[in-house]
Design an enzyme around this catalytic site. Sequence first.
Site, PDB file in Angstrom:
ATOM      1  N   ARG A 111       1.091  -1.168   0.004  1.00 14.43           N
ATOM      2  CA  ARG A 111       0.009   0.098   0.034  1.00 14.43           C
ATOM      3  C   ARG A 111       0.847   1.247  -0.052  1.00 14.43           C
ATOM      4  O   ARG A 111       1.874   1.305   0.898  1.00 14.43           O
ATOM      5  CB  ARG A 111      -0.838  -0.149   1.195  1.00 14.43           C
ATOM      6  CG  ARG A 111      -1.599   1.282   1.371  1.00 14.43           C
ATOM      7  CD  ARG A 111      -2.451   1.312   2.624  1.00 14.43           C
ATOM      8  NE  ARG A 111      -3.376   2.611   2.685  1.00 14.43           N
ATOM      9  CZ  ARG A 111      -3.514   3.363   3.757  1.00 14.43           C
ATOM     10  NH1 ARG A 111      -2.804   3.278   4.760  1.00 14.43           N
ATOM     11  NH2 ARG A 111      -4.160   4.356   3.617  1.00 14.43           N
ATOM     12  N   HIS A 200      -8.103   6.849   0.335  1.00 11.19           N
ATOM     13  CA  HIS A 200      -8.868   5.625   0.492  1.00 11.19           C
ATOM     14  C   HIS A 200      -9.441   5.113  -0.979  1.00 11.19           C
ATOM     15  O   HIS A 200     -10.418   4.349  -0.855  1.00 11.19           O
ATOM     16  CB  HIS A 200     -10.160   6.067   1.378  1.00 11.19           C
ATOM     17  CG  HIS A 200     -10.020   6.469   2.762  1.00 11.19           C
ATOM     18  ND1 HIS A 200     -11.097   7.307   3.261  1.00 11.19           N
ATOM     19  CD2 HIS A 200      -9.039   5.712   3.588  1.00 11.19           C
ATOM     20  CE1 HIS A 200     -10.503   7.412   4.547  1.00 11.19           C
ATOM     21  NE2 HIS A 200      -9.467   6.705   4.824  1.00 11.19           N
ATOM     22  N   GLY A 230     -14.257   5.484   8.556  1.00 10.03           N
ATOM     23  CA  GLY A 230     -13.616   4.950   9.402  1.00 10.03           C
ATOM     24  C   GLY A 230     -13.181   5.884  10.580  1.00 10.03           C
ATOM     25  O   GLY A 230     -13.843   6.837  10.873  1.00 10.03           O
ATOM     26  N   GLY A 232     -10.503   7.614   9.798  1.00 10.08           N
ATOM     27  CA  GLY A 232     -10.621   8.702   8.556  1.00 10.08           C
ATOM     28  C   GLY A 232     -11.421   8.328   7.976  1.00 10.08           C
ATOM     29  O   GLY A 232     -12.243   7.265   7.981  1.00 10.08           O
ATOM     30  N   ARG A 261      -9.847  14.489  12.600  1.00  2.28           N
ATOM     31  CA  ARG A 261      -9.800  15.511  11.900  1.00  2.28           C
ATOM     32  C   ARG A 261     -10.819  16.331  11.487  1.00  2.28           C
ATOM     33  O   ARG A 261     -11.972  15.796  11.567  1.00  2.28           O
ATOM     34  CB  ARG A 261      -9.182  15.031  10.317  1.00  2.28           C
ATOM     35  CG  ARG A 261      -8.010  14.235  10.596  1.00  2.28           C
ATOM     36  CD  ARG A 261      -7.276  13.936   8.974  1.00  2.28           C
ATOM     37  NE  ARG A 261      -6.320  12.873   8.843  1.00  2.28           N
ATOM     38  CZ  ARG A 261      -6.453  11.617   8.389  1.00  2.28           C
ATOM     39  NH1 ARG A 261      -7.771  11.425   7.888  1.00  2.28           N
ATOM     40  NH2 ARG A 261      -5.586  10.652   8.386  1.00  2.28           N
ATOM     41  N   MET A 303     -17.113   5.945  17.735  1.00  6.46           N
ATOM     42  CA  MET A 303     -18.568   6.245  17.943  1.00  6.46           C
ATOM     43  C   MET A 303     -19.433   5.345  18.707  1.00  6.46           C
ATOM     44  O   MET A 303     -20.418   5.899  19.013  1.00  6.46           O
ATOM     45  CB  MET A 303     -18.996   5.830  16.414  1.00  6.46           C
ATOM     46  CG  MET A 303     -20.333   6.424  15.868  1.00  6.46           C
ATOM     47  SD  MET A 303     -20.736   8.276  16.099  1.00  6.46           S
ATOM     48  CE  MET A 303     -19.902   8.711  14.625  1.00  6.46           C
ATOM     49  N   GLY A 350     -15.352   1.129   9.605  1.00  7.53           N
ATOM     50  CA  GLY A 350     -15.726   0.993  11.146  1.00  7.53           C
ATOM     51  C   GLY A 350     -17.104   1.439  11.478  1.00  7.53           C
ATOM     52  O   GLY A 350     -17.984   0.829  11.934  1.00  7.53           O
ATOM     53  N   VAL A 351     -17.115   2.744  11.285  1.00  4.02           N
ATOM     54  CA  VAL A 351     -18.451   3.485  11.416  1.00  4.02           C
ATOM     55  C   VAL A 351     -19.421   3.136  10.568  1.00  4.02           C
ATOM     56  O   VAL A 351     -20.629   2.638  11.001  1.00  4.02           O
ATOM     57  CB  VAL A 351     -18.134   5.014  11.514  1.00  4.02           C
ATOM     58  CG1 VAL A 351     -19.531   5.839  11.762  1.00  4.02           C
ATOM     59  CG2 VAL A 351     -17.225   5.205  12.758  1.00  4.02           C
ATOM     60  N   ASN A 354     -20.935  -0.556  11.071  1.00  5.10           N
ATOM     61  CA  ASN A 354     -21.463  -0.798  12.310  1.00  5.10           C
ATOM     62  C   ASN A 354     -22.401   0.280  13.084  1.00  5.10           C
ATOM     63  O   ASN A 354     -23.150  -0.170  13.779  1.00  5.10           O
ATOM     64  CB  ASN A 354     -20.185  -0.925  13.441  1.00  5.10           C
ATOM     65  CG  ASN A 354     -19.438  -2.280  12.990  1.00  5.10           C
ATOM     66  OD1 ASN A 354     -19.611  -3.144  12.806  1.00  5.10           O
ATOM     67  ND2 ASN A 354     -18.010  -1.699  12.586  1.00  5.10           N
TER      68      ASN A 354
HETATM   69  P1  ADP Z   1      -9.409   3.074  10.283  1.00  4.27           P
HETATM   70  O1  ADP Z   1      -9.698   4.288   9.761  1.00  4.27           O
HETATM   71  O2  ADP Z   1      -8.492   3.389  11.415  1.00  4.27           O
HETATM   72  O3  ADP Z   1      -9.153   1.911   9.532  1.00  4.27           O
HETATM   73  P2  ADP Z   1     -11.875   1.657  11.013  1.00  4.27           P
HETATM   74  O4  ADP Z   1     -12.443   1.518   9.501  1.00  4.27           O
HETATM   75  O5  ADP Z   1     -11.308   0.283  11.641  1.00  4.27           O
HETATM   76  O6  ADP Z   1     -10.749   2.975  11.031  1.00  4.27           O
HETATM   77  O7  ADP Z   1     -12.800   2.314  12.025  1.00  4.27           O
HETATM   78  C1  ADP Z   1     -12.562   2.401  13.382  1.00  4.27           C
HETATM   79  C2  ADP Z   1     -13.807   3.501  14.022  1.00  4.27           C
HETATM   80  O8  ADP Z   1     -14.864   2.516  13.658  1.00  4.27           O
HETATM   81  C3  ADP Z   1     -13.508   3.521  15.517  1.00  4.27           C
HETATM   82  O9  ADP Z   1     -12.836   4.521  15.938  1.00  4.27           O
HETATM   83  C4  ADP Z   1     -15.220   3.448  15.811  1.00  4.27           C
HETATM   84  O10 ADP Z   1     -15.516   5.118  15.776  1.00  4.27           O
HETATM   85  C5  ADP Z   1     -15.837   2.881  14.880  1.00  4.27           C
HETATM   86  N1  ADP Z   1     -16.541   1.512  15.193  1.00  4.27           N
HETATM   87  C6  ADP Z   1     -15.866   0.230  15.121  1.00  4.27           C
HETATM   88  N2  ADP Z   1     -16.804  -0.407  15.652  1.00  4.27           N
HETATM   89  C7  ADP Z   1     -18.022  -0.010  15.891  1.00  4.27           C
HETATM   90  C8  ADP Z   1     -19.204  -0.224  16.416  1.00  4.27           C
HETATM   91  N3  ADP Z   1     -19.656  -1.324  16.583  1.00  4.27           N
HETATM   92  N4  ADP Z   1     -20.302   0.710  16.417  1.00  4.27           N
HETATM   93  C9  ADP Z   1     -19.947   1.999  16.032  1.00  4.27           C
HETATM   94  N5  ADP Z   1     -18.564   2.430  15.636  1.00  4.27           N
HETATM   95  C10 ADP Z   1     -17.822   1.624  15.423  1.00  4.27           C
END
Ligand code: ADP
Length: 418
Positions: A111, A200, A230, A232, A261, A303, A350-351, A354
């Site tokens: 990457r 991204h 995420g 970011g 950010r 989150m 992540g956000v 989920n």
């Molecule tokens: P990165 O940008 O570091 O790759 P990710 O895509 O793993 O990040 O996202 C991380 C973020 O996802 C966490 O900071 C959190 O805010 C959010 N997150 C992860 N799991 C959950 C969940 N079950 N519910 C809500 N938010 C979540």
Amino acid sequence: MHPTVPAAEGTRSVTATDGPHHVLVLNSGSSSVKYQLLDMRGGARLASGLVERIGERTSRLVHTPLATGSPARERVAPIADHAAALTAVAGELAADGWGLDSPELAAIGHRVVHGGQHFTEPTVIDEAVLAEIERLIPLAPLHNPANLTGIRTARELRPDLPQVAVFDTAFHTTMPEAAARYAIDAATADAHRIRRYGFHGTSHAYVSRRTAELLGKDPSEVNVIVLHLGNGASASAVRGGVCVETSMGLTPLEGLVMGTRSGDVDPAVVFHLKRVAGLDTDEVDALLNKRSGLVGLCGDNDMREIRRRIDGGDAAARLAFDVYVHRLKKYVGAYYAVLGRVDAVAFTAGVGENAAPVRAAALDGLAGLGLVVDEELNAVRGGGPRLISPAHGRVAVAVVPTDEELEIATQTYALVRG
Ligand code: ADP
């Protein structure tokens, strides 16, 4: 003998017959290396791991041999530099029977954060490519040097093995000039390569393609708004498989509200902070990149924690959530206008994958645009790509888990197989 591992979904039709078919994906940060070893006869993950705190006394390596189902191995011991980190990773892989000298290893996919305007595709690395990535360091002063160190180290360990750079910016190089240019003095912009690059890209490419698959269509047939949320966060508008707009710009600071950010601010905030608040450039940089966004608004960037605090009646957490969602909704509207016709909005990372309340709030009130979230479908947790819009919804709303490592491996393998 290694056990047969099930194929992952989402691999494109790169079918291996014989020859080496493993790809090692390396994501080298300034003090960390993340890696995954994939079997491209279906995309199954054989091993994954992470080395963090490189250069510190408490460096930590966690290696998970996914194919065998054995427990993860962890060790905490000083790892001086990236060369030592990669040597340690190679040792862990070798213990599973997949060392860097394995005849099954077809390539290493790296990457690389910034490919500027130069790199529009994944690229087999040679000295000229290394020189160009180096030339781009001023545009990504933290990331590209770390990526380069990872590449150089891997090349020293396996000089004969094809190594491929997959750029975070590449998917966005199709943006039209009208989207990529800032409206600032053109000569100054050109002299300093100031334009909107976007990041991204590997995730936006993968998710937009998977969304088309979910709809049973070819990517060329669908227009998708991808919301990568995420730590970011960025949005993109993808027309027929081609990126036409994205929210990050010269750097990942522009656009959506993120974990730490600010996303979009009036550029005059910077002058104000320097002239009136007395901050120097590095302090402004740290403020906007590390102490803003959700963390700046309420002290938390996760989150899950923000939702817990909102449930407990916390006003700062509520405001942070509202600012985050307001910005997101503005981008959905803007990208709807850019695309003209939207077939799907896809939430990822992540956000996005989920946080059902974020998805619901971001599209709340947009039924007039054909955007409706079904409450029950939205509440379903986990799983692969899925629709959360009602059957009658004019525009599909989807949750599509991203998989940047699989995408890097797929692009790498496609390139070296020719
Ligand atoms: P990165 O940008 O570091 O790759 P990710 O895509 O793993 O990040 O996202 C991380 C973020 O996802 C966490 O900071 C959190 O805010 C959010 N997150 C992860 N799991 C959950 C969940 N079950 N519910 C809500 N938010 C979540």
